[in-house]
Design a protein around this motif. Structure first.
Motif, PDB file in Angstrom:
ATOM      1  N   ASP A  89      14.966  -4.916  21.047  1.00 27.81           N
ATOM      2  CA  ASP A  89      14.972  -3.480  21.357  1.00 27.81           C
ATOM      3  C   ASP A  89      13.568  -2.897  21.235  1.00 27.81           C
ATOM      4  O   ASP A  89      13.098  -2.159  22.099  1.00 27.81           O
ATOM      5  CB  ASP A  89      15.900  -2.731  20.381  1.00 27.81           C
ATOM      6  N   ARG A  93      10.585  -1.447  24.169  1.00 27.41           N
ATOM      7  CA  ARG A  93       9.839  -0.176  24.151  1.00 27.41           C
ATOM      8  C   ARG A  93       8.345  -0.425  24.366  1.00 27.41           C
ATOM      9  O   ARG A  93       7.679   0.296  25.080  1.00 27.41           O
ATOM     10  CB  ARG A  93      10.024   0.547  22.811  1.00 27.41           C
ATOM     11  N   ASP A 222      17.398   5.823  19.933  1.00 27.11           N
ATOM     12  CA  ASP A 222      16.329   6.680  20.470  1.00 27.11           C
ATOM     13  C   ASP A 222      15.743   7.573  19.387  1.00 27.11           C
ATOM     14  O   ASP A 222      14.524   7.769  19.326  1.00 27.11           O
ATOM     15  CB  ASP A 222      16.871   7.548  21.613  1.00 27.11           C
ATOM     16  N   TRP A 225      13.402   5.639  17.156  1.00 30.54           N
ATOM     17  CA  TRP A 225      12.152   5.331  17.854  1.00 30.54           C
ATOM     18  C   TRP A 225      11.261   6.564  17.920  1.00 30.54           C
ATOM     19  O   TRP A 225      10.062   6.497  17.637  1.00 30.54           O
ATOM     20  CB  TRP A 225      12.458   4.805  19.251  1.00 30.54           C
ATOM     21  N   LYS A 229       7.617   6.184  16.233  1.00 26.89           N
ATOM     22  CA  LYS A 229       6.773   5.503  17.236  1.00 26.89           C
ATOM     23  C   LYS A 229       5.271   5.801  17.115  1.00 26.89           C
ATOM     24  O   LYS A 229       4.456   4.917  17.361  1.00 26.89           O
ATOM     25  CB  LYS A 229       7.263   5.815  18.654  1.00 26.89           C
TER      26      LYS A 229
END
Ligand SMILES: [Zn+2]
Ligand SMILES: [Zn+2]
Length: 527
Positions: A89, A93, A222, A225, A229
């Motif tokens: 996953d 990204r 989401d 992240w 991130k």
């Protein structure tokens, strides 16, 4: 007894069980004796049955152990699978952001996410580190615990003492105070550098919770992240930069090695070194220009290029033709330059051989746009058109490095052989307009046409001297009497160039405004 049993394989027998078994054995033996039989037989029968029982028990235990391991393996592989799904996953990204696996595939291994580096705030770390270091010093020098702080406070009292002693000298107070401040600041900087080297050389800026982010076995959401991130992408970005930098350096080094391996080919294709007779015959090119030739470039530029001298001979005719093209292009550029200088000086095209080309309206190279000057003619120019103009005394070039005045192609040979410049047209200048005027008036004075060839001039005046008038930096005129023609055209020697390399406003050229045939040499000739 317990410890004896606990040791070997017999540990599957429990103490109460052993007691029970021996009680059973005693009971059987007692019954046998009561029935007037030998206890030996029942004892042996019991031992045999007991051994069988233990064998079965051990087999069962092994089976259960295998089963337990299998279950553990299953659980482990499920965990590993879940973790790898999460890593996939995360990878997705990064790949979507244009990174490659090498940039981020070890992030989950590194536990060194560091919030101090993230916020660039090391005060707490420094305090902790100082405490730790002090403890260390106290441990090693118990009897003499003089730390740097104490040393500093000693200095402080010294400094105050100095201030007291000088009494009214107020000026010294602040400067001492200032020095102390500087000393403290410097000591702190040194400590900070040591601490950073000790604790923060290998860490990645980011909150410590990022370790868990990579170790988790949940699928990436989401929200998660979005939350994490920024520091991760910044870190991966830096890794990518480092990787590309390393790759570039390696590729550059490899390219340079391949370039150097082409030197033998370069040497073979160069014309023989300049000699007195062949000076104007063949023109060398620099190694840099050689490497830039299209055919040569294919030999060293591609990353997979392999230098093999056996492949060179078939390429040599093509490379030679590229060298000729390059030399011709340089020649046309210099011709264009000198023609423009002549037109600027005289207002007309210099040579009669040029006029038919320029005025021929039927020529496909004529473009009526005057702003293009001679450019449309370039493709039509031949050596026969150019060489007569280059041969004239009035067509000297000035070396951009040492200011020696030379005709073409001597200027090109000089620039490559003596100065190793990569690009001849960039360093072959038209001399100053004062110098050009001085040459023209010299020819006028001597009664020669402006088209006189340099070779003829040098032949006529081989033994003559010249008086050269120059303008100094302050605008004064001074005359150097009795220079040979070679001295008139000479520039700076390598030693002179070296000596004045670091001067800012330094010209290598003499500001010549007049050249006259030396009266001394004329009278010598007359005599
Ligand atoms: Zn750090
Ligand atoms: Zn030079």
């Amino acid at each position: 007894m317990t410890s004896d049993l606990a040791r070997g394989e017999d540990s599957i027998l429990f103490v109460p069980d052993v007691l029970k078994q021996s009680a059973e054995l005693h009971r059987l033996e007692a019954e046998a004796i009561a029935q007037n039989q030998s206890p030996q037989t029942v004892s042996e029968a019991y031992v045999v049955s007991r051994a069988q029982y233990r064998r079965c028990a051990k087999q069962d235990a092994r089976a259960w152990e295998n089963h337990r391991r299998w279950l553990q393996d299953q659980a482990d592989s499920k965990l590993a699978l879940r973790k790898s799904l999460r890593r996939a996953d995360i990878s997705k990204r990064f790949l979507a952001l244009g990174f490659v696996a090498a940039d981020f595939d070890t992030l989950h291994l590194d536990g060194s996410w560091c919030s101090s580096c993230l916020y660039q705030s090391y005060d707490d770390d420094l305090a902790e580190w100082e405490d730790y270091e002090e403890d260390l010093i106290l441990d090693t020098h118990d009897e003499e615990p003089q730390t740097q702080d104490q040393a500093m406070s000693t200095t402080t009292s010294d400094a105050q003492g100095a201030q007291v002693r000088v009494g009214g000298a107020i000026i010294r107070g602040p400067s001492l105070e200032q020095k102390l401040g500087e000393f403290r600041e410097q000591a702190r900087e040194e400590k900070m550098a040591a601490m950073l080297a000790d604790l923060h050389t290998d860490c990645m800026p980011g909150p410590a919770s990022l370790y868990q982010f990579f170790q988790s076995d949940e699928r990436l959401t989401d929200e998660e992240w979005e939350k994490y991130k920024s520091p991760i992408v910044a870190c991966v970005h830096r890794r990518r930069f480092d990787r590309i930098w390393r790759e570039e350096i390696a590729a550059h080094d490899a390219r340079q090695k391949r370039q150097e391996a082409l030197r033998p080919l370069f040497g073979r294709l160069q014309p023989p070194k300049r000699s007195a007779t062949s000076a104007r015959a063949s023109i060398p090119i620099s190694f840099a220009i050689f490497l830039a030739l299209p055919t040569v470039e294919t030999l060293w530029y591609p990353a997979n290029a392999f230098i093999d001298a056996r492949g060179w001979p078939p390429l040599e005719p093509q490379i030679l033709s590229e060298i000729c093209t390059r030399i011709r292009l340089d020649k046309v550029v210099l011709f264009d330059r000198i023609v423009r200088a002549h037109v600027a000086d005289n207002g007309v095209l210099p040579s009669t051989t040029m006029k038919p080309i320029a005025s021929s309206s039927s020529s496909p190279f004529i473009d009526c746009d005057p702003s293009k000057g001679l450019v449309p003619l370039h493709a039509a120019l031949t050596d026969r058109d150019m060489d007569p103009l280059f041969a004239q005394v009035t067509s000297l070039f000035r070396c951009g490095i040492c200011s020696t005045k030379l005709p073409y192609p001597d200027i090109a040979i000089h620039l490559v052989d003596d100065h190793d410049v990569p690009n001849v047209p960039a360093y072959a200048h038209v001399p100053s307009s004062d110098f050009r005027k001085a040459i023209k008036s010299l020819l006028d004075d001597l009664g020669h046409s402006l088209q006189l060839e340099l070779a003829a001039f040098e032949f006529f005046y081989a033994d003559c001297d010249f008086d050269v008038t120059m303008r100094s930096a302050s605008g004064q005129f001074e005359t150097s009497v009795g220079e040979t023609w070679a001295q008139v055209l000479s520039g700076k020697s390598p030693a002179e160039l070296d000596a004045s390399r670091l001067k800012l406003s330094y010209s290598t050229d003499r500001d010549i405004v007049g050249i006259k045939l030396s009266t001394a040499s004329v009278s010598d000739e007359d005599a």
